[in-house]
Design an enzyme around this catalytic site. Structure first.
Site, PDB file in Angstrom:
ATOM      1  N   HIS A  38      38.347  40.312  43.493  1.00  0.00           N
ATOM      2  CA  HIS A  38      39.724  39.854  43.687  1.00  0.00           C
ATOM      3  C   HIS A  38      39.902  38.427  43.172  1.00  0.00           C
ATOM      4  O   HIS A  38      40.841  38.128  42.435  1.00  0.00           O
ATOM      5  CB  HIS A  38      40.076  39.877  45.185  1.00  0.00           C
TER       6      HIS A  38
ATOM      7  N   LEU B  82      41.717  33.503  51.803  1.00  0.00           N
ATOM      8  CA  LEU B  82      42.442  32.260  51.529  1.00  0.00           C
ATOM      9  C   LEU B  82      42.147  31.760  50.121  1.00  0.00           C
ATOM     10  O   LEU B  82      43.035  31.230  49.447  1.00  0.00           O
ATOM     11  CB  LEU B  82      42.082  31.196  52.564  1.00  0.00           C
ATOM     12  N   ALA B  83      40.916  31.921  49.681  1.00  0.00           N
ATOM     13  CA  ALA B  83      40.553  31.511  48.318  1.00  0.00           C
ATOM     14  C   ALA B  83      41.486  32.157  47.301  1.00  0.00           C
ATOM     15  O   ALA B  83      41.978  31.502  46.367  1.00  0.00           O
ATOM     16  CB  ALA B  83      39.100  31.879  48.025  1.00  0.00           C
ATOM     17  N   ASP B  84      41.760  33.450  47.474  1.00  0.00           N
ATOM     18  CA  ASP B  84      42.694  34.157  46.586  1.00  0.00           C
ATOM     19  C   ASP B  84      44.076  33.503  46.589  1.00  0.00           C
ATOM     20  O   ASP B  84      44.709  33.347  45.543  1.00  0.00           O
ATOM     21  CB  ASP B  84      42.857  35.612  47.046  1.00  0.00           C
TER      22      ASP B  84
ATOM     23  N   GLN C  75      53.187  36.422  50.241  1.00  0.00           N
ATOM     24  CA  GLN C  75      52.306  35.774  49.262  1.00  0.00           C
ATOM     25  C   GLN C  75      53.004  35.554  47.929  1.00  0.00           C
ATOM     26  O   GLN C  75      52.643  34.657  47.172  1.00  0.00           O
ATOM     27  CB  GLN C  75      51.045  36.620  49.045  1.00  0.00           C
TER      28      GLN C  75
END
Length: 386
Positions: free
Chosen positions: A348, A323-325, A148
């Site tokens: 988060h 996935l939004a993060d 990430q």
């Protein structure tokens, strides 16, 4: 259609932009900005740091990942204090250090405080270079969480990285490697970010020793809009090591039956893949032109079930919470507005939006919908990545 939104224009820093949220504490923001910027000498050079309180919001590893990622891309030095201070075991963990170590190598960065358990980190980025590396986390520390950081840094900086890395591929408190392959890769591809990897070996807790070969290519990012899921197609991918195939198959068939009752057409793939430790993982995902939604889980050997929250998959949305993060950082640097819908605004996500806007100057908004929230991120089209 947005039914309600509350605007908060923060006047403490031009870096913040616009914050639209529900039930957000302004006091938290004020505390976060306390002594926000400071200068100090490092090797006879005056360095202008952005200071970040690692206790803010969810107070975990997401702050570290977002901050060092954006520091490398924007060349903005950062100083993080109180890292994971409220956690049972505070400070930096092996997967954080591995990500920092790799960034230090590929960007010629100067780092102070890069030690296990350190609650303070100073990161002064340098110039990112094309690289070919081998790294070993040394534990079952999450490979997916390290990716990430690395993928946006290298791709958005329009560089190349070939990396063989060993660690945990399917571990707690982290996306599984299958989630990274099927869900994150699809989303990043739509945003212009190009990467691929080959899974060489699975790695479960406690020994890890999983291994992947990763390739990241120069990329030009773009904004993207997601909307409601339309597809009824879903796929279940499960892998196992040193656990009865019949037990896993039985659990998967129960999950398939539940999804079928919700009118999904379900494809199933179950694979045995040898690892040092026993373990099993599961990914359920659906992809169409409007949405990318996935949930994953590990097999609990005590209860002999997958720890799974079906509602997170069944909810009518455009992207899942994890996935939004992961969309926030690239969206903050792209030209134009990225939009997506989620069932809830997690701590988060809220923390990541705020920290990212603080470093990049992007603007973002959160609007309440009848069955969730719409998130809008207006990127800054950062000049060094055009």
């Amino acid at each position: 259609m947005i039914e309600q939104s509350v605007a908060l224009q923060d006047d403490l820093s031009e870096k913040v932009g616009i914050f639209l949220s529900i039930d957000h504490s302004y006091k938290d923001i004020e505390n976060f900005f306390l002594k926000n910027y400071h200068k100090e000498y490092q090797e006879d050079k005056l360095v202008d740091f952005i200071k970040i309180n690692g206790e803010f919001g969810e107070g975990g590893g997401q702050i570290i990942r977002s901050a060092i990622t954006l520091s490398c891309i924007t060349k903005q030095p950062i100083h993080i204090e109180n890292i994971r201070k409220k956690r049972k075991v505070p400070g930096l963990k092996p997967q954080h250090l591995t990500a920092i170590k790799i960034l230090k190598k590929i960007s010629n960065s100067k780092v102070i405080g890069d030690e296990i358990g350190s609650t303070e980190l100073k990161f002064i980025p340098g110039q990112i270079e094309n690289s070919k590396l081998f790294e070993d986390v040394g534990t079952a520390g999450s490979i997916s969480l390290i990716l990430q950081v690395l993928i946006p840094v290298v791709a958005i900086s329009q560089k190349k990285l070939e990396l063989t890395i060993k660690g945990g591929t399917d571990v707690q408190w982290s996306p599984t490697i299958d989630y990274t392959h099927h869900v994150l890769k699809e989303a990043y591809s739509r945003m212009g970010i190009q990467f691929s990897f080959e899974l060489k070996k699975r790695g479960y807790y406690p020994k890890g020793n999983g291994e992947i070969d990763l390739k990241i290519n120069p990329s030009i990012i773009r904004a993207i809009s997601f909307s409601k899921r339309k597809t009824t197609q879903a796929k279940i991918v499960s892998t196992l090591s040193k656990i009865s195939f019949k037990k896993i198959e039985s659990e998967i068939m129960k999950i398939k039956e539940k999804l079928t009752k919700e009118d999904f057409l379900v494809e199933v793939e179950i694979k045995e893949q040898e690892a040092l430790d026993s373990g099993a993982s599961l990914l359920i995902y659906s992809i169409d032109e409007n949405s990318i939604i996935g949930i994953d889980a590990l097999y609990d050997k005590k209860t002999q079930r997958f720890k799974l929250d079906y509602n997170k998959f069944l909810d009518d949305q455009s992207v899942d919470g994890n996935l939004a993060d992961m969309l926030v950082v690239p969206a903050s640097l792209a030209e134009g507005k990225t939009t997506f819908e989620v069932k809830e605004i997690t701590k988060h996500l809220e923390t990541n939006l705020f920290v990212t806007s603080k470093i990049t100057g992007c603007k973002y908004g959160i609007g309440r919908l009848s069955n969730g929230f719409e998130v809008i991120i207006e990127g800054i089209s950062y000049p060094s990545i055009k």
